[in-house]
Enzyme design. Structure first.
Site, PDB file in Angstrom:
ATOM      1  CB  VAL A  82      -5.656   5.485  -0.785  1.00 31.95           C
ATOM      2  CG1 VAL A  82      -4.414   5.004  -1.526  1.00 31.95           C
ATOM      3  CG2 VAL A  82      -5.502   6.935  -0.358  1.00 31.95           C
ATOM      4  CG  ASP A  87       2.448  -6.640  15.399  1.00 32.80           C
ATOM      5  OD1 ASP A  87       2.221  -5.417  15.484  1.00 32.80           O
ATOM      6  OD2 ASP A  87       1.551  -7.504  15.418  1.00 32.80           O
ATOM      7  CE1 TYR A 105      -8.127   3.831   9.919  1.00 32.81           C
ATOM      8  CE2 TYR A 105      -9.804   5.211   8.882  1.00 32.81           C
ATOM      9  CZ  TYR A 105      -8.501   4.727   8.928  1.00 32.81           C
ATOM     10  OH  TYR A 105      -7.586   5.129   8.003  1.00 32.81           O
ATOM     11  CB  THR A 107      -4.034   0.189  -0.306  1.00 32.63           C
ATOM     12  OG1 THR A 107      -4.895   0.467   0.814  1.00 32.63           O
ATOM     13  CG2 THR A 107      -3.378   1.473  -0.771  1.00 32.63           C
ATOM     14  N   GLY A 145       0.785  -1.236   0.000  1.00 31.73           N
ATOM     15  CA  GLY A 145       0.000   0.000   0.000  1.00 31.73           C
ATOM     16  C   GLY A 145       0.814   1.281   0.000  1.00 31.73           C
ATOM     17  CE  LYS A 200      -5.249   6.180  10.204  1.00 31.12           C
ATOM     18  NZ  LYS A 200      -3.806   6.106   9.963  1.00 31.12           N
ATOM     19  NE  ARG A 242       1.015  -7.362  10.862  1.00 27.25           N
ATOM     20  CZ  ARG A 242      -0.307  -7.447  10.858  1.00 27.25           C
ATOM     21  NH1 ARG A 242      -0.920  -8.041  11.854  1.00 27.25           N
ATOM     22  NH2 ARG A 242      -1.022  -6.950   9.873  1.00 27.25           N
TER      23      ARG A 242
HETATM   24  C1  8X3 Z   1      -9.068   6.006   4.930  1.00 30.97           C
HETATM   25  C2  8X3 Z   1     -10.064   6.985   4.458  1.00 30.97           C
HETATM   26  O1  8X3 Z   1     -12.520   7.553   4.240  1.00 30.97           O
HETATM   27  O2  8X3 Z   1     -11.963   5.211   4.300  1.00 30.97           O
HETATM   28  O3  8X3 Z   1      -8.318   6.481   5.966  1.00 30.97           O
HETATM   29  O4  8X3 Z   1     -11.859   6.513   6.295  1.00 30.97           O
HETATM   30  S1  8X3 Z   1     -11.660   6.535   4.852  1.00 30.97           S
END
Ligand code: 8X3
Length: 253
Positions: free
Chosen positions: A187, A61, A154, A189, A14, A158, A35
């Protein structure tokens, strides 16, 4: 850019792999972590053959702090003076509602995206300060700007990458060490395959009828920010696909 030593986490695929290629093509010395030792080994052989790059592998890892300490503290002399740290290793797991998702997945995201990034920063930034040069490039996300349904943990990780980048920049403002938070959008990947726990069909839907970004697009930006003159600190860059306006707004023709 003069020849630099760059350490990239999550470099076997990626965005991390694309950044490794871009910097190798431009004469940099690479320290690559991931990893998957086999994938790293073939990338090393390829980059040595294609551009004569000097590559040192540190397969572990990133959640394993002891392994991280051992690897960084035992780098060969010629790889010790790290100029650029790219904290790229990270992942999304699952799209469940916050109150229904799998706690083990939440812990994996928090441990990888936040705690491991912090550990690598702690291991490498003191040397940068001592050498009076350095650049930390964190791979954040547009997900760190605004949460979306099924992505709360997630997105929270971030948002943490943004806070860690901003805080580090403040903590380093009396040094020449620069801090950049790169915030990609869509993106293509292995990201969505991992998020959907290996369901390739579902992952493909994320990129249907739209031209997404590639790892190479993000690598171009990473190289640009690292190549800026020493007095220029590009603090953040958000990179979207042209037909994307936010994490949730994607025009699919
Ligand atoms: C990836 C972008 O929009 O899928 O970090 O959260 S999104």
């Amino acid at each position: 850019m003069d020849s630099k030593t760059i350490l990239i986490t999550g470099a076997s695929s990626g965005i991390g792999e694309a950044i490794a290629r871009k910097f190798a093509e431009n004469g940099c010395r690479l320290i690559l972590n991931a990893r998957n030792a086999d994938r790293l080994q073939s990338l090393k052989q390829e980059l040595e053959a294609s551009c004569g790059a000097e590559v040192f592998l540190i397969p572990f890892d990133v959640r394993n702090f002891k392994a991280a300490e051992e690897a960084v503290n035992n780098l060969p002399q010629e790889f010790r003076d790290i100029d650029v740290l790219v904290n790229n290793a990270g992942l999304a797991l699952g799209v469940d509602k916050e109150h229904e998702g799998c706690m083990a997945d939440y812990e994996t995201m928090i441990d990888t995206n936040i705690k491991a990034l912090l550990k690598m920063t702690q291991l490498i930034v003191p040397g940068m300060i001592a050498r009076n040069r350095g650049h930390v490039i964190n791979i954040g996300s547009i997900a760190g700007e605004k949460a979306y349904p099924g992505g709360s943990v997630y997105c929270a990780t971030k948002a943490a990458v943004k806070a860690l980048s901003d805080g580090l920049r403040m903590d380093l403002y009396d040094t020449p060490v620069r801090v950049t938070n790169l915030k990609p959008g869509l993106v293509e990947t292995n990201f969505s395959v991992v998020r959907y726990h290996g369901d390739k069909e579902r992952a493909k839907q994320v990129y249907r009828q739209v031209k997404p970004l590639t790892g190479t697009d993000i690598a171009e930006v990473a190289f640009f920010v690292a190549s800026a003159p020493e007095h220029v600190q590009i603090s953040e860059v958000e990179i979207l696909a042209t037909h994307q306006a936010s994490a949730q707004m994607v025009w699919r023709g």
